[in-house]
Design a protein around this motif. Structure first.
Motif, PDB file in Angstrom:
ATOM      1  N   VAL A   1       0.957  -1.227   0.034  1.00  0.00           N
ATOM      2  CA  VAL A   1       0.146   0.037   0.033  1.00  0.00           C
ATOM      3  C   VAL A   1       0.888   1.282   0.023  1.00  0.00           C
ATOM      4  N   GLY A   2       0.540   2.326  -0.363  1.00  0.00           N
ATOM      5  CA  GLY A   2       1.111   3.483  -0.806  1.00  0.00           C
ATOM      6  C   GLY A   2       0.825   4.094  -2.031  1.00  0.00           C
ATOM      7  N   PRO A   3       1.644   5.347  -2.241  1.00  0.00           N
ATOM      8  CA  PRO A   3       1.371   5.950  -3.639  1.00  0.00           C
ATOM      9  C   PRO A   3       1.245   5.117  -4.732  1.00  0.00           C
ATOM     10  N   ALA A   4       0.175   5.220  -5.575  1.00  0.00           N
ATOM     11  CA  ALA A   4       0.073   4.247  -6.745  1.00  0.00           C
ATOM     12  C   ALA A   4       1.229   3.861  -7.485  1.00  0.00           C
ATOM     13  N   PRO A   5       1.879   5.049  -8.080  1.00  0.00           N
ATOM     14  CA  PRO A   5       3.030   4.643  -9.153  1.00  0.00           C
ATOM     15  C   PRO A   5       4.110   3.655  -8.285  1.00  0.00           C
ATOM     16  N   ALA A   6       4.477   3.634  -7.272  1.00  0.00           N
ATOM     17  CA  ALA A   6       5.196   2.939  -6.665  1.00  0.00           C
ATOM     18  C   ALA A   6       4.761   1.602  -6.129  1.00  0.00           C
ATOM     19  N   VAL A   7       3.552   1.565  -5.689  1.00  0.00           N
ATOM     20  CA  VAL A   7       2.809   0.187  -5.419  1.00  0.00           C
ATOM     21  C   VAL A   7       2.705  -0.663  -6.751  1.00  0.00           C
ATOM     22  N   LEU A   8       2.023   0.010  -7.768  1.00  0.00           N
ATOM     23  CA  LEU A   8       1.704  -0.613  -8.909  1.00  0.00           C
ATOM     24  C   LEU A   8       3.049  -1.111  -9.615  1.00  0.00           C
ATOM     25  N   GLY A   9       3.955  -0.148  -9.683  1.00  0.00           N
ATOM     26  CA  GLY A   9       5.232  -0.675  -9.958  1.00  0.00           C
ATOM     27  C   GLY A   9       6.064  -1.641  -9.413  1.00  0.00           C
ATOM     28  N   LEU A  10       6.094  -1.783  -8.203  1.00  0.00           N
ATOM     29  CA  LEU A  10       6.474  -3.086  -7.437  1.00  0.00           C
ATOM     30  C   LEU A  10       5.588  -4.262  -7.616  1.00  0.00           C
ATOM     31  N   TRP A  11       4.450  -3.981  -7.558  1.00  0.00           N
ATOM     32  CA  TRP A  11       3.708  -5.286  -7.778  1.00  0.00           C
ATOM     33  C   TRP A  11       3.759  -5.815  -9.164  1.00  0.00           C
ATOM     34  N   ASN A  12       3.768  -4.896 -10.305  1.00  0.00           N
ATOM     35  CA  ASN A  12       4.161  -5.658 -11.515  1.00  0.00           C
ATOM     36  C   ASN A  12       5.579  -6.335 -11.653  1.00  0.00           C
ATOM     37  N   ARG A  13       6.464  -6.065 -10.629  1.00  0.00           N
ATOM     38  CA  ARG A  13       7.632  -6.986 -10.569  1.00  0.00           C
ATOM     39  C   ARG A  13       7.560  -8.406  -9.781  1.00  0.00           C
ATOM     40  N   LEU A  14       6.453  -8.160  -9.001  1.00  0.00           N
ATOM     41  CA  LEU A  14       6.414  -9.304  -8.055  1.00  0.00           C
ATOM     42  C   LEU A  14       5.185 -10.313  -8.471  1.00  0.00           C
ATOM     43  N   ARG A  15       4.197  -9.868  -9.266  1.00  0.00           N
ATOM     44  CA  ARG A  15       3.030 -10.540  -9.490  1.00  0.00           C
ATOM     45  C   ARG A  15       3.482 -12.218  -9.827  1.00  0.00           C
ATOM     46  N   ALA A  16       4.689 -12.358 -10.709  1.00  0.00           N
ATOM     47  CA  ALA A  16       4.983 -13.697 -11.095  1.00  0.00           C
ATOM     48  C   ALA A  16       5.664 -14.462  -9.681  1.00  0.00           C
ATOM     49  N   VAL A  17       6.060 -14.028  -8.762  1.00  0.00           N
ATOM     50  CA  VAL A  17       6.608 -14.703  -7.952  1.00  0.00           C
ATOM     51  C   VAL A  17       5.871 -14.704  -6.490  1.00  0.00           C
ATOM     52  N   TRP A  18       4.786 -13.828  -6.329  1.00  0.00           N
ATOM     53  CA  TRP A  18       4.014 -13.624  -5.208  1.00  0.00           C
ATOM     54  C   TRP A  18       2.571 -14.157  -5.647  1.00  0.00           C
ATOM     55  N   PRO A  19       2.242 -15.316  -5.350  1.00  0.00           N
ATOM     56  CA  PRO A  19       0.985 -15.846  -5.836  1.00  0.00           C
ATOM     57  C   PRO A  19      -0.172 -15.428  -5.021  1.00  0.00           C
ATOM     58  N   GLY A  20      -1.306 -15.653  -5.000  1.00  0.00           N
ATOM     59  CA  GLY A  20      -2.349 -15.588  -3.927  1.00  0.00           C
ATOM     60  C   GLY A  20      -2.952 -14.134  -3.919  1.00  0.00           C
ATOM     61  N   VAL A  21      -2.767 -13.434  -4.705  1.00  0.00           N
ATOM     62  CA  VAL A  21      -3.398 -11.970  -4.599  1.00  0.00           C
ATOM     63  C   VAL A  21      -4.793 -12.096  -4.524  1.00  0.00           C
ATOM     64  N   ARG A  22      -5.685 -11.327  -3.902  1.00  0.00           N
ATOM     65  CA  ARG A  22      -7.239 -11.383  -3.782  1.00  0.00           C
ATOM     66  C   ARG A  22      -7.656 -10.120  -4.369  1.00  0.00           C
ATOM     67  N   GLU A  23      -7.167  -9.017  -4.616  1.00  0.00           N
ATOM     68  CA  GLU A  23      -7.547  -7.998  -5.219  1.00  0.00           C
ATOM     69  C   GLU A  23      -6.373  -6.870  -5.363  1.00  0.00           C
ATOM     70  N   VAL A  24      -6.584  -6.012  -6.355  1.00  0.00           N
ATOM     71  CA  VAL A  24      -5.771  -4.844  -6.663  1.00  0.00           C
ATOM     72  C   VAL A  24      -6.693  -3.784  -6.763  1.00  0.00           C
ATOM     73  N   ARG A  25      -6.360  -2.768  -5.852  1.00  0.00           N
ATOM     74  CA  ARG A  25      -7.093  -1.456  -6.068  1.00  0.00           C
ATOM     75  C   ARG A  25      -6.283  -0.404  -6.539  1.00  0.00           C
ATOM     76  N   PRO A  26      -6.199  -0.094  -7.900  1.00  0.00           N
ATOM     77  CA  PRO A  26      -5.176   0.714  -8.487  1.00  0.00           C
ATOM     78  C   PRO A  26      -5.407   2.144  -8.383  1.00  0.00           C
ATOM     79  N   ASP A  27      -6.437   2.639  -8.023  1.00  0.00           N
ATOM     80  CA  ASP A  27      -6.787   4.207  -7.916  1.00  0.00           C
ATOM     81  C   ASP A  27      -7.515   4.332  -6.836  1.00  0.00           C
ATOM     82  N   GLN A  28      -7.016   4.755  -5.816  1.00  0.00           N
ATOM     83  CA  GLN A  28      -7.560   5.196  -4.503  1.00  0.00           C
ATOM     84  C   GLN A  28      -7.193   6.725  -4.348  1.00  0.00           C
ATOM     85  N   PRO A  29      -8.307   7.619  -4.504  1.00  0.00           N
ATOM     86  CA  PRO A  29      -7.819   9.157  -4.401  1.00  0.00           C
ATOM     87  C   PRO A  29      -7.127   9.308  -3.099  1.00  0.00           C
ATOM     88  N   SER A  30      -6.180  10.199  -3.335  1.00  0.00           N
ATOM     89  CA  SER A  30      -5.498  10.522  -2.086  1.00  0.00           C
ATOM     90  C   SER A  30      -5.901  11.953  -1.690  1.00  0.00           C
TER      91      SER A  30
END
Length: 299
Positions: A112-141
């Motif tokens: 969780v955190g600012p969207a660019p960093a979170v989504l960039g990190l997740w794009n790099r981890l999605r293949a090695v961290w299975p089991g994601v339940r949900e991605v909420r890509p745009d939560q207005p701060s």
């Protein structure tokens, strides 16, 4: 990210694990974006008081040109802070954090955190961290640093320790509605302990009304889930379903803003799901304005 990308990441050097002497520099990185980094800042400030070894997580850092430019808190939640403008440096920092995360294995319940960093990190981890339940890509701060635009509800006040048994069910109802499962795990469970701690710290707000049986019940609540760097982030906003539609949240949040700005921090922030139009409208009516976007990856 496919298997080849995962293999390439694994060959990269990971981020450096920071220690107590690095905490000042880490807080300077967070101060570049105090609203976006408040979750990480709160954890780093707590670590500075307790020392990192007892803080319940690790702090990773990425250096560029001899200076610390990005950090990532890796605990129950993973919170990347990458307040850098150079896209190449951002990419290298996220590669380093993803490499460290992949080698460690998933131990967190969310990123969780600012969207660019979170989504960039997740794009790099999605293949090695299975089991994601949900991605909420745009939560207005959203933030407010002035008096609220609507009147404060005079019945909204700090929760009292003796009201824990009334506040906890409302907190569980909010969490279950928001995340999709109950966090309850027993009297001494981590969620129950956190609710009690927020009450004891004066960071839990409620409005109480008598129920049909005359007993008090919570009809509105909110907590200051993170306070650091001159920012207080409101979390857990909830209104009793039977009382929704009568502007309890607007006037309740105005009361939270007033009390927080008077006694806790000059800037009040929150983040909200982009599809929750009713909540966004209520916060806007109070005087909150959007300053960025968060993202959350839930496991």
């Amino acid at each position: 990210m496919g298997p080849r990308r995962a293999m390439l990441l694994d060959r990269r050097p990971g981020a450096r694990v920071l220690d107590d002497v690095d905490l000042g520099a880490a807080l300077e990185v967070c101060a570049l974006d105090p609203v976006g980094s408040v979750l990480a800042t709160a954890r780093i400030e707590a670590a500075r008081s307790a020392r990192l070894g007892g803080a319940g997580g690790a702090l990773w850092g990425y250096h560029h040109g001899g200076a610390l430019v990005a950090v990532c808190w890796a605990g129950a939640n993973m919170v990347p802070v990458v307040p850098v403008e150079d896209p190449a440096v951002v990419s290298d920092a996220l590669d380093a954090f993803a490499t460290s995360a992949a080698r460690q294995g998933r131990r967190c319940s969310s990123i969780v955190g600012p969207a660019p960093a979170v989504l960039g990190l997740w794009n790099r981890l999605r293949a090695v961290w299975p089991g994601v339940r949900e991605v909420r890509p745009d939560q207005p701060s959203m933030v407010i640093d002035t008096a609220p635009s609507v009147s404060a509800d005079p019945q909204v006040r700090l929760s009292r320790p003796d009201e824990f048994d009334l506040v906890l069910p409302a907190c569980i109802a909010m969490f279950t509605e928001e995340v999709g499962y109950s966090p309850a795990s027993g009297p001494r469970g981590p969620y129950e302990t956190r609710v009690r701690t927020l009450i004891d710290q004066g960071r839990s707000f409620v409005r109480m009304e008598p129920g049909s049986d005359g007993a008090p019940r919570v009809t509105f609540k909110a907590e200051l889930g993170a306070v650091a760097g001159g920012v207080a982030q409101v979390q857990g906003v909830w209104g009793e379903p039977e009382r929704r539609g009568v502007r309890l949240s607007e006037h309740g949040m105005a009361a939270v803003v007033e009390a927080t700005r008077d006694h806790v921090a000059p800037v009040v922030s929150l983040y909200v799901n982009d599809y929750n139009a009713r909540a966004i409208a209520a916060y806007t009516a109070v005087g909150f304005r959007q300053v960025g976007s968060y993202a959350t990856v839930l496991f």
